[in-house]
Structures are given as structure tokens and as C-alpha cells.
Design a protein around this motif. Structure first.
Motif, PDB file in Angstrom:
ATOM      1  N   PRO A   1      -0.324   0.678  -2.397  1.00  0.00           N
ATOM      2  CA  PRO A   1      -1.327   1.652  -1.903  1.00  0.00           C
ATOM      3  C   PRO A   1      -1.505   1.714  -0.387  1.00  0.00           C
ATOM      4  O   PRO A   1      -1.768   2.784   0.148  1.00  0.00           O
ATOM      5  N   ASP A   2      -1.328   0.599   0.320  1.00  0.00           N
ATOM      6  CA  ASP A   2      -1.530   0.587   1.771  1.00  0.00           C
ATOM      7  C   ASP A   2      -0.260   0.869   2.562  1.00  0.00           C
ATOM      8  O   ASP A   2      -0.280   0.859   3.788  1.00  0.00           O
ATOM      9  N   ALA A   3       0.845   1.112   1.884  1.00  0.00           N
ATOM     10  CA  ALA A   3       2.142   1.234   2.556  1.00  0.00           C
ATOM     11  C   ALA A   3       2.159   2.344   3.596  1.00  0.00           C
ATOM     12  O   ALA A   3       2.707   2.163   4.690  1.00  0.00           O
ATOM     13  N   GLU A   4       1.561   3.466   3.292  1.00  0.00           N
ATOM     14  CA  GLU A   4       1.589   4.600   4.224  1.00  0.00           C
ATOM     15  C   GLU A   4       0.924   4.252   5.560  1.00  0.00           C
ATOM     16  O   GLU A   4       1.394   4.674   6.622  1.00  0.00           O
ATOM     17  N   GLU A   5      -0.156   3.479   5.505  1.00  0.00           N
ATOM     18  CA  GLU A   5      -0.836   3.060   6.733  1.00  0.00           C
ATOM     19  C   GLU A   5      -0.097   1.921   7.426  1.00  0.00           C
ATOM     20  O   GLU A   5      -0.094   1.812   8.649  1.00  0.00           O
ATOM     21  N   LEU A   6       0.546   1.061   6.650  1.00  0.00           N
ATOM     22  CA  LEU A   6       1.204  -0.131   7.192  1.00  0.00           C
ATOM     23  C   LEU A   6       2.542   0.182   7.851  1.00  0.00           C
ATOM     24  O   LEU A   6       2.853  -0.353   8.918  1.00  0.00           O
ATOM     25  N   ILE A   7       3.337   1.018   7.235  1.00  0.00           N
ATOM     26  CA  ILE A   7       4.716   1.256   7.681  1.00  0.00           C
ATOM     27  C   ILE A   7       4.835   1.598   9.167  1.00  0.00           C
ATOM     28  O   ILE A   7       5.662   0.999   9.866  1.00  0.00           O
ATOM     29  N   PRO A   8       4.054   2.539   9.718  1.00  0.00           N
ATOM     30  CA  PRO A   8       4.221   2.845  11.150  1.00  0.00           C
ATOM     31  C   PRO A   8       3.960   1.631  12.047  1.00  0.00           C
ATOM     32  O   PRO A   8       4.570   1.504  13.114  1.00  0.00           O
ATOM     33  N   ASN A   9       3.081   0.756  11.619  1.00  0.00           N
ATOM     34  CA  ASN A   9       2.767  -0.432  12.415  1.00  0.00           C
ATOM     35  C   ASN A   9       3.855  -1.498  12.282  1.00  0.00           C
ATOM     36  O   ASN A   9       4.138  -2.218  13.240  1.00  0.00           O
ATOM     37  N   VAL A  10       4.478  -1.580  11.130  1.00  0.00           N
ATOM     38  CA  VAL A  10       5.618  -2.486  10.963  1.00  0.00           C
ATOM     39  C   VAL A  10       6.797  -1.980  11.781  1.00  0.00           C
ATOM     40  O   VAL A  10       7.501  -2.775  12.419  1.00  0.00           O
ATOM     41  N   GLU A  11       7.010  -0.673  11.793  1.00  0.00           N
ATOM     42  CA  GLU A  11       8.097  -0.106  12.603  1.00  0.00           C
ATOM     43  C   GLU A  11       7.976  -0.543  14.058  1.00  0.00           C
ATOM     44  O   GLU A  11       8.978  -0.869  14.702  1.00  0.00           O
ATOM     45  N   LYS A  12       6.748  -0.592  14.573  1.00  0.00           N
ATOM     46  CA  LYS A  12       6.514  -0.962  15.977  1.00  0.00           C
ATOM     47  C   LYS A  12       6.845  -2.412  16.278  1.00  0.00           C
ATOM     48  O   LYS A  12       7.178  -2.743  17.417  1.00  0.00           O
TER      49      LYS A  12
END
Length: 179
Positions: free
Chosen positions: A18-29
Motif C-alpha cells: 500500500p505505501d509503495a507509491e509514496e516510497l518509490i520516489p524516495n528510494v529512487e533518490k
């Protein structure tokens, strides 16, 4: 054995939650600084590299199963650069802290670790709770803020501030944390 351990928390992730959409851009960074830190830790003498990952409720899963699922998940590009190498120290966890119900404290004691560098995800959850458990075990904690990912930016900043002020964590960058 060394006096420094780099602990990679929960980076073997399928990004199908459920939190993947919010997490992914921050992991990319954080991927470039984190991958560079992992590479340098592997090459450095005197640095231990330890991966601790959630088992996502699958108590039959080996660490290799978790890695395989992550590599076959939604974002293998966020996993491949930091996959544990053969013979790397790995363990699974069941809750937020990498210390809770794991052998991490025992391992760090055997390695004679004097300093922990905590990396991975999620800053306001697993990184924060792992830092607290490290602090109460008298391990000095280093947080490379460009190598930890948050879900909520405000909570991530608050967690970093709490770790720095309440747990005496050193906030730095991935480029500077290995000396």
C-alpha cells in the motif's frame, strides 16, 4: 572483524504494498549514494556489511527467497544495485527494529562492532526503531541521510531529528560516513 558495520535495512522489497507509491520516489533518490556505500563497504577493510530484511510474514522464506521476490517485484532496478553478495551476512526480521527477535546484537558483539551505519527504509519506521534499539545497546549510530528513504517527508525529517537529538546519532552523507 571490524569496528564498523553498515546495516542495510529492508531494501529487498517487491514494492507491491500500500505505501509503495509514496516510497518509490524516495528510494529512487537514495539508490546511487546507497549503492556506492555498499560497494565501498565491500571493498573496505575493517567494515562489515549486514543485510536485515523483513520476512513479510513468510516464516518459511529464506533470505534468498526474499531477494528473489524483490528481483521479480515491481522495481527490480531498486534492488539489483545492492543485492547481497555471496557469503554476505544476512538475517530476517519480523517487526520494525532490526534488533527485535533477530541475532543482530549477538552478531555485532561477535564482530566487536563499535559503530553502526544504518541505511535503507523506512526512515520514520524501521530505521528509527533500529536506531533506538542500537542506542539502548550502547552502539554509536551513524545515519547517512542520503541513504535512507522515507514514506512521509515530514515524518522522515522528524525521525532524523529525533535520532540526532535523542539518540546522539551522527547525521552525515553516504560519501562521508566511512571516513
Amino acid at each position: 572483524m571490524s569496528d564498523t558495520a553498515v546495516v542495510v535495512v529492508d531494501m529487498m522489497n517487491t514494492y507491491q504494498h500500500p505505501d509503495a507509491e509514496e516510497l518509490i520516489p524516495n528510494v529512487e533518490k537514495i539508490m546511487d549514494p546507497l549503492a556506492d556505500l555498499v560497494r565501498r563497504a565491500r571493498q573496505a577493510g575493517g567494515v562489515d556489511l549486514v543485510y536485515v530484511n523483513d520476512n513479510y510474514g513468510d516464516f518459511t522464506a529464506q533470505f534468498s527467497d526474499i531477494v528473489g521476490s524483490a528481483l521479480n517485484g515491481a522495481r527490480p532496478d531498486l534492488v539489483k544495485p545492492i543485492v547481497p553478495s555471496e557469503g554476505c551476512r544476512v538475517m530476517t526480521k519480523v517487526r520494525h527494529s532490526a534488533f527485535y527477535a533477530t541475532a543482530l546484537a549477538y552478531l555485532l558483539g561477535r564482530l566487536e562492532t563499535k559503530r553502526l551505519i544504518l541505511t535503507g527504509q523506512v526512515t520514520e519506521q524501521c530505521i528509527l526503531y533500529t536506531a533506538l534499539d542500537a542506542y539502548v545497546r550502547h552502539f554509536p549510530v551513524v545515519i547517512p541521510s542520503d541513504a535512507v528513504a522515507h514514506i512521509d517527508a515530514d515524518l522522515g525529517r522528524a525521525a532524523l531529528k529525533m535520532m540526532e537529538q535523542n539518540m546522539s546519532a551522527e547525521l552525515t552523507t553516504a560519501a562521508d560516513c566511512l571516513g
